[in-house]
Design a protein around this motif. Structure first.
Motif, PDB file in Angstrom:
ATOM      1  N   HIS A   2       0.844  -1.186   0.000  1.00 47.09           N
ATOM      2  CA  HIS A   2       0.000   0.000   0.000  1.00 47.09           C
ATOM      3  C   HIS A   2       0.880   1.236   0.000  1.00 47.09           C
ATOM      4  O   HIS A   2       1.767   1.393   0.830  1.00 47.09           O
ATOM      5  CB  HIS A   2      -0.913  -0.015   1.220  1.00 47.09           C
ATOM      6  N   ARG A  88     -12.504  -6.373  -8.885  1.00 44.30           N
ATOM      7  CA  ARG A  88     -12.022  -7.170  -7.769  1.00 44.30           C
ATOM      8  C   ARG A  88     -11.463  -8.481  -8.288  1.00 44.30           C
ATOM      9  O   ARG A  88     -12.010  -9.084  -9.226  1.00 44.30           O
ATOM     10  CB  ARG A  88     -13.162  -7.437  -6.775  1.00 44.30           C
ATOM     11  N   ASP A 111      -8.401   0.603  -6.374  1.00 47.33           N
ATOM     12  CA  ASP A 111      -9.694   0.342  -5.752  1.00 47.33           C
ATOM     13  C   ASP A 111      -9.989   1.429  -4.726  1.00 47.33           C
ATOM     14  O   ASP A 111      -9.077   1.952  -4.078  1.00 47.33           O
ATOM     15  CB  ASP A 111      -9.705  -1.034  -5.076  1.00 47.33           C
ATOM     16  N   SER A 113     -11.542   0.898  -2.041  1.00 43.38           N
ATOM     17  CA  SER A 113     -11.559   0.254  -0.735  1.00 43.38           C
ATOM     18  C   SER A 113     -10.145  -0.102  -0.282  1.00 43.38           C
ATOM     19  O   SER A 113      -9.472  -0.914  -0.909  1.00 43.38           O
ATOM     20  CB  SER A 113     -12.422  -1.015  -0.771  1.00 43.38           C
ATOM     21  N   GLU A 114      -9.713   0.478   0.825  1.00 43.45           N
ATOM     22  CA  GLU A 114      -8.389   0.150   1.360  1.00 43.45           C
ATOM     23  C   GLU A 114      -8.339  -1.303   1.830  1.00 43.45           C
ATOM     24  O   GLU A 114      -7.305  -1.959   1.711  1.00 43.45           O
ATOM     25  CB  GLU A 114      -8.047   1.082   2.519  1.00 43.45           C
ATOM     26  N   GLU A 115      -9.457  -1.802   2.327  1.00 45.46           N
ATOM     27  CA  GLU A 115      -9.502  -3.194   2.778  1.00 45.46           C
ATOM     28  C   GLU A 115      -9.215  -4.149   1.623  1.00 45.46           C
ATOM     29  O   GLU A 115      -8.500  -5.146   1.794  1.00 45.46           O
ATOM     30  CB  GLU A 115     -10.868  -3.506   3.385  1.00 45.46           C
ATOM     31  N   GLU A 116      -9.761  -3.862   0.465  1.00 45.39           N
ATOM     32  CA  GLU A 116      -9.513  -4.701  -0.705  1.00 45.39           C
ATOM     33  C   GLU A 116      -8.030  -4.683  -1.078  1.00 45.39           C
ATOM     34  O   GLU A 116      -7.462  -5.717  -1.431  1.00 45.39           O
ATOM     35  CB  GLU A 116     -10.363  -4.209  -1.883  1.00 45.39           C
ATOM     36  N   GLU A 118      -5.511  -4.156   0.943  1.00 47.92           N
ATOM     37  CA  GLU A 118      -4.753  -4.873   1.968  1.00 47.92           C
ATOM     38  C   GLU A 118      -4.808  -6.383   1.760  1.00 47.92           C
ATOM     39  O   GLU A 118      -3.878  -7.113   2.124  1.00 47.92           O
ATOM     40  CB  GLU A 118      -5.280  -4.520   3.360  1.00 47.92           C
ATOM     41  N   LEU A 119      -5.902  -6.853   1.173  1.00 51.57           N
ATOM     42  CA  LEU A 119      -6.034  -8.286   0.924  1.00 51.57           C
ATOM     43  C   LEU A 119      -5.081  -8.778  -0.157  1.00 51.57           C
ATOM     44  O   LEU A 119      -4.847  -9.982  -0.273  1.00 51.57           O
ATOM     45  CB  LEU A 119      -7.476  -8.615   0.508  1.00 51.57           C
ATOM     46  N   LYS A 121      -1.806  -7.880  -0.839  1.00 46.35           N
ATOM     47  CA  LYS A 121      -0.360  -7.802  -0.684  1.00 46.35           C
ATOM     48  C   LYS A 121       0.263  -9.096  -1.194  1.00 46.35           C
ATOM     49  O   LYS A 121      -0.339 -10.156  -1.065  1.00 46.35           O
ATOM     50  CB  LYS A 121      -0.009  -7.589   0.790  1.00 46.35           C
ATOM     51  N   VAL A 127      -5.093   3.139  -3.472  1.00 47.25           N
ATOM     52  CA  VAL A 127      -6.425   3.424  -2.941  1.00 47.25           C
ATOM     53  C   VAL A 127      -6.863   4.787  -3.456  1.00 47.25           C
ATOM     54  O   VAL A 127      -6.157   5.786  -3.284  1.00 47.25           O
ATOM     55  CB  VAL A 127      -6.426   3.422  -1.405  1.00 47.25           C
TER      56      VAL A 127
END
Length: 226
Positions: A2, A88, A111, A113-116, A118-119, A121, A127
């Motif tokens: 990130h 995605r 994306d 979504s920061e969560e997406e 992070e998945l 890596k 982001v």
């Protein structure tokens, strides 16, 4: 990984520049962001092929010369750098994993979504709003796009059109042997394709059987190589 937005943009441009088999995956996020003008500029500037997701279709027109939809499996298998914008890496894209994708592929994932991110890596993640990020990538590559065009357009591409039943008519005279597969194709072909020699038409038969056309085409190419 990130990164800050500016750092991510720079790294994305560098990674794309080094790619031998790049691919732009256009997702529904680009449609939602109304980013069609930005993504079209990116593809036209770089000459990179693109693959739309089902709900990303139309952001880039199907009539554009660079979609890879018809060769999807081959494209994924050979791609070394994929810029995934507004899409995605789920089941629709085989989770970005082999054997559909090359085991060495590097993803650049854009994306909101920061969560997406992070998945995914250790791939490069950015982001942000997909329209804004696409515009920033366009600005980043502005100074080098002439060199980029030389790399990606080494051979002249001929204009293409969607493969519809009447596409052959745009090519002028029919091929030496015409193969029609399926009831509708046979019906249309009988009405509009001009043939002046015997034994130059192969139909699917009484039941309009699907699936035999490819074999017929191979046989026709062997029999009439010119």
């Amino acid at each position: 990984m990130h990164n800050s937005l500016d750092e991510g943009i720079t790294k994305a441009a560098d990674r794309l520049w080094c790619a031998e088999q790049p691919l732009v995956v256009v997702g529904k996020g680009e449609a939602y962001a109304r980013a069609e003008e930005a993504i079209r500029k990116l593809v036209d500037t770089t000459g990179f092929p693109f693959l739309p997701t089902p709900m990303g279709k139309g952001v880039m027109p199907d009539s554009h010369p660079l979609p890879t939809t018809a060769a999807r499996s081959l494209t994924l298998a050979q791609c070394d750098v994929a810029l995934v914008i507004g899409a995605r890496l789920n089941w629709l894209l085989h989770f970005g994993e082999p054997p559909k994708w090359s085991k060495d592929v590097k993803f650049i994932i854009v994306d909101i979504s920061e969560e997406e991110i992070e998945l995914r890596k250790p791939h490069l993640g950015i982001v942000g709003d997909t329209k804004r990020v696409t515009e920033m990538i366009n600005r980043e590559i502005k100074d080098i796009h002439s060199t980029w065009q030389g790399r990606t357009h080494g051979s002249k591409r001929s204009p293409r059109r969607p493969m519809t039943m009447d596409a052959i008519l745009a090519e002028g005279s029919p091929a030496p042997v015409v193969v029609s597969e399926g009831a509708n194709t046979m019906d249309v072909g009988r009405a509009v394709l001009v043939q002046n020699a015997p034994r130059t038409r192969l139909d699917a038969g009484t039941w309009g059987t699907m699936g035999i056309g490819l074999g017929y085409c191979i046989a026709a190419a062997v029999a009439e190589p010119e």
